[in-house]
Design a protein around this motif. Structure first.
Motif, mmCIF file in Angstrom:
data_model
loop_
_atom_site.group_PDB
_atom_site.id
_atom_site.type_symbol
_atom_site.label_atom_id
_atom_site.label_comp_id
_atom_site.label_asym_id
_atom_site.label_seq_id
_atom_site.Cartn_x
_atom_site.Cartn_y
_atom_site.Cartn_z
ATOM 1 N N SER A 123 -32.676 -6.675 7.016
ATOM 2 C CA SER A 123 -32.178 -7.191 5.723
ATOM 3 C C SER A 123 -31.511 -6.059 4.937
ATOM 4 N N SER A 128 -28.132 -8.577 4.404
ATOM 5 C CA SER A 128 -27.955 -9.811 4.713
ATOM 6 C C SER A 128 -29.441 -10.614 5.021
ATOM 7 N N GLN A 130 -29.453 -13.322 7.058
ATOM 8 C CA GLN A 130 -29.158 -14.292 8.165
ATOM 9 C C GLN A 130 -29.561 -13.571 9.356
ATOM 10 N N ASP A 204 -22.210 -11.440 9.240
ATOM 11 C CA ASP A 204 -23.028 -11.629 8.428
ATOM 12 C C ASP A 204 -24.502 -11.713 8.861
#
Ligand code: PMP
Length: 429
Positions: A123, A128, A130, A204
């Motif tokens: 992350s 991100s 996701q 993303d």
């Protein structure tokens, strides 16, 4: 009232109700040695589950016991605020074994926290939240690990704040692609991944996490190089690949030291836990230095890198390496497959026998079909115990019996387990 009954009452009165011991008459384990454990009444069991793939080189292994005793007599805990030889030596050994270039190791107390650390790293590196995970996955019990765990019955919450999409992976039997051969199945999984990436705006996505062979999901075993092919789609888009090696590391799969090595891919990160300390709490994440360095605030884990755990880890790792236990896993796995494949094929309620090395599973279904049969799974599990064999359960619908003998299991012990399995299958057929 027996001592076991009394312990059971106290267990039920004190531990959470979502935990329950195996078996109608639970076993209170008193001690273990090698592949065997003894209960409080003196009954001996052949242990083909090893505390959930954890006492990997046997109970009471002299090398681990000696290393732990020696370290305990010196110092039991220091933390990463101080230098400690076992911690650094173990970190070096894991980094070297990982196959990840310029590797850094971050220790945690459990596999769940190792996966949480890997997600945090991905992350911050990719900016991100996701993620992609695989259908039928299990990655642990902390919030983030639950978010990447596929099945609602293995999660107590869906409110992690992470955005997760699940893609098809190793579990072919219950996928729409079950009738395809392995190559076509791998094609279908890669197509599915590409579609999901197109739908989720690939730029993303921080990372995809996968177990090279799904553990709790019932040892669902992918076609060779499935993750190599999926990984290419990820790396083309800058997405990281995390291998959760909590069940598949340390030679367990026989052919390779890590499960990921059956695939043409080097993960950006891998996580390890369970068998690495042969029963002593030890886990962590190995990541490329540029990824590890993307976190620049203190992430202090009190027990991470504990010297007692590191001493157990080093003794376990050296035993696996010096005693050729990966080769033993391969040879014993082949012996197991040769003996049990015909039995599974001839048993209509075993929909699939699958695995590799020393991780094998039987998926139990309505005869001739794939409707899960949880009842018979429970009876099979109990019957193994009656024949003196401890095995595990698992699977998306609780209908898989799982076996993971010690990596140093002998041919005689394996044959004893095979006889018990045959008898248990006959009992419930
Ligand atoms: N990943 C996998 C593949 C696992 O099987 C498990 C535990 N079953 C975990 C992570 C979580 O490890 P722990 O229970 O040590 O938190």
């Amino acid at each position: 009232m027996t001592m076991t009954d009394e312990l059971l009452q106290r267990y039920r009165a004190t531990l959470p109700s979502f935990l329950s011991p195996y078996y109608a008459d639970p076993i209170a384990i008193d001690h273990g040695s090698g592949s065997y454990v003894w209960d409080l009444d003196g009954n001996r069991y052949l242990d083909f589950f090893g505390g959930v793939l954890t006492t990997m080189i046997g109970h009471d292994h002299p090398a681990v016991t000696a290393a732990v005793q020696e370290q305990a007599a010196k110092v039991m805990h220091t933390s990463t605020l101080y230098l400690s030889e076992p911690m650094i030596e173990f970190a070096e050994a894991v980094a070297e074994a990982s196959g990840i270039p310029d590797a850094r190791v971050y220790f945690t107390p459990s596999g769940s926290e190792a996966n949480d650390a890997a997600l945090l790293l991905a992350s911050s590196y990719r900016k991100s939240n996701q993620f992609l995970a695989i259908r039928n996955s299990y990655h642990g019990r902390v919030f983030s690990a639950q978010a990447i765990t596929s099945h609602s019955s293995w999660r107590s919450t869906s409110h992690s704040g992470l955005q997760v999409s699940f893609v098809h992976g190793p579990y072919k039997l219950r996928s729409p692609f079950r009738d395809l051969d392995d190559d076509a199945f791998a094609d279908a999984c890669v197509d599915d991944l590409v579609q999901v990436l197109d739908m989720t705006s690939a730029g993303d996505v921080a990372a995809m996490i996968a177990e090279p062979i799904q553990g709790v999901g019932g040892f669902a075993t992918p076609p060779d190089n499935l993750f190599g092919r999926m990984g290419k789609e990820l790396s083309n888009r800058g997405i990281l690949f995390i291998a959760d090696e909590v069940q598949t590391g340390w030679g367990r799969t026989g052919d390779h030291f890590w499960g990921y090595q059956a695939h043409d891919i080097v993960p950006d990160m891998l996580t390890f836990a369970k068998g690495v300390g042969n029963g002593i709490t030890l886990a962590g994440v190995v990541a490329r230095a540029d990824i590890m360095d993307s976190i620049n605030v203190l992430q202090f884990s009190t027990f991470g890198g504990n010297p007692l755990s590191a001493a157990a880890g080093l003794a376990t790792l050296r035993t696996v390496q010096n005693e050729g236990l990966q080769d033993n896993a391969k040879a014993m796995g082949e012996r197991f497959a040769a003996a049990m494949t015909p039995v599974a094929d001839a048993t209509p309620w075993i929909a699939e026998m699958r695995g590799r090395g020393l991780m094998w599973a039987f998926e139990c279904c309505e005869p001739g079909g794939i409707e899960p049969d949880k009842q018979r799974t429970g009876e099979f599990h109990e019957a193994c115990k009656r024949h003196g064999l401890l095995v595990g359960k698992g699977g998306l619908y609780g209908n898989v019996v799982r076996l993971a003998p010690m990596l140093n299991v002998t041919a005689d012990e394996l044959d004893e387990g095979i006889e018990a399995l045959r008898a248990a299958i006959a009992d419930v057929s």
